[in-house]
Design an enzyme around this catalytic site. Structure first.
Site, PDB file in Angstrom:
ATOM      1  N   HIS A   1      -3.012  -4.967  -2.553  1.00  0.00           N
ATOM      2  CA  HIS A   1      -1.959  -4.195  -1.898  1.00  0.00           C
ATOM      3  C   HIS A   1      -1.863  -2.842  -2.599  1.00  0.00           C
ATOM      4  CE1 HIS A   1       1.781  -3.084   0.016  1.00  0.00           C
ATOM      5  NE2 HIS A   1       2.354  -2.928  -1.163  1.00  0.00           N
TER       6      HIS A   1
ATOM      7  N   CYS B   1      -1.342  -1.217   4.667  1.00  0.00           N
ATOM      8  CA  CYS B   1      -0.815  -0.518   3.490  1.00  0.00           C
ATOM      9  C   CYS B   1      -1.763   0.536   2.950  1.00  0.00           C
ATOM     10  CB  CYS B   1      -0.438  -1.512   2.393  1.00  0.00           C
ATOM     11  SG  CYS B   1      -1.851  -2.440   1.714  1.00  0.00           S
TER      12      CYS B   1
END
Length: 302
Positions: free
Chosen positions: A61, A175
């Protein structure tokens, strides 16, 4: 990836197991003469739950951090799913509703502080550039625009083959793509990035040329294609949340049969459905370098 005129209200049916952006705040206006350090942040997905497990698979992430020289305050900015990844990747099949129901919005989250331990322990926390308060404020305006018009999370990248020069049929919107857009905006505003290697995770499906099927109304509406509607619902059924391990493995076999043995995948992208004639190696998780950007105008040092 299509941009929209506004962000629709979320349906109460869509429920998050973990609250989206629990400590989120507005982006502050910085003093023009401020000097702000910009940090690249990366950690394994769901580290809070599984530790470094997904880090070993390079499922990461991404976020961006800021530190103001004038105030000493730190900030984190990231973009992720409003209702968790599963809801963005597959729909719900609700009783009494013909069309699959999607909870697939994604959005930016900005909050004060950088959790150093979280990013450093199994990931990355590294300075990538320094910007002025003026550049930060311009970036903040862009974030607002980006957040109001790019509203749907898309897990999959779809391309023709594993070859680096392969045709990309569909690009993901998640993301890391937000972080890359943010870096590019800063570069266009004049930021000069340090020369360091930056890698990002992509989850790729491999497919022959996609076939356009239609939108929700044309497939599932009163004048829709009943056979196609049934095939799409049938395809998504095994991807539902599972209550028992046995259920999971039975449905996993159905997924393998459909996707690998029969080369079929139905993709929902920009509110439209596409059929993907799947090809070997079918799915791959890659962690590859995407260089830091160079601005589109003459860069001025801070």
């Amino acid at each position: 990836h299509r941009r929209f005129d506004y962000r629709p209200k979320t349906d109460p049916y869509c429920q998050a197991r973990y609250t989206f952006c629990p400590t989120g705040s507005a982006i502050p206006v910085m003093k023009e003469e401020d000097v702000i350090e910009v940090y690249r942040l990366q950690a394994p997905v769901w580290e809070f739950k599984y530790g470094d497990l997904l880090g070993h698979l390079k499922i990461m992430h991404d976020a961006v951090g800021f530190k103001s020289a004038l105030t000493g305050k730190n900030y984190t900015m990231e973009w992720y799913e409003l209702f968790q990844l599963g809801n963005c990747t597959f729909p719900h099949l609700r009783p009494g509703m013909e069309a699959p129901f999607w909870c697939n919005q994604g959005a930016a989250c900005f909050y004060e502080g950088i959790d150093d331990a979280h990013w450093k322990e199994n990931g990355t926390l590294v300075l990538v550039t320094t910007i002025s308060g003026t550049m930060f404020n311009e970036m903040a305006k862009w974030v607002k625009y980006d957040n109001e018009t790019g509203i749907y999370y898309e897990t999959w990248t779809v391309q023709a083959s594993p070859d680096k020069k392969s045709i990309v049929w569909f690009d993901s919107y998640e993301c890391s793509k937000f972080i890359l857009r943010t870096y590019q905006k800063l570069a266009d505003l004049g930021a000069v990035f340090n020369k360091i290697q930056t890698n990002y995770t992509s989850i790729i499906l491999f497919s022959g040329e996609p076939i356009y099927l239609g939108n929700e109304t044309s497939i599932f509406g009163p004048l829709g294609n009943k056979t196609l509607a049934a095939a799409i619902r049938d395809f998504y059924y095994p991807f539902k949340p599972h209550k028992t391990v046995r259920e999971f493995f039975v449905d996993l076999l159905k997924i393998i049969d459909r996707v690998i043995l029969n080369h079929q995948f139905y993709l929902f992208y920009n509110l439209e459905y596409w059929f993907l004639p799947m090809k070997f190696p079918y799915l791959k998780i890659i962690y590859e370098e995407v260089p830091l950007p160079i601005g589109s105008k003459t860069s001025v040092g801070v």
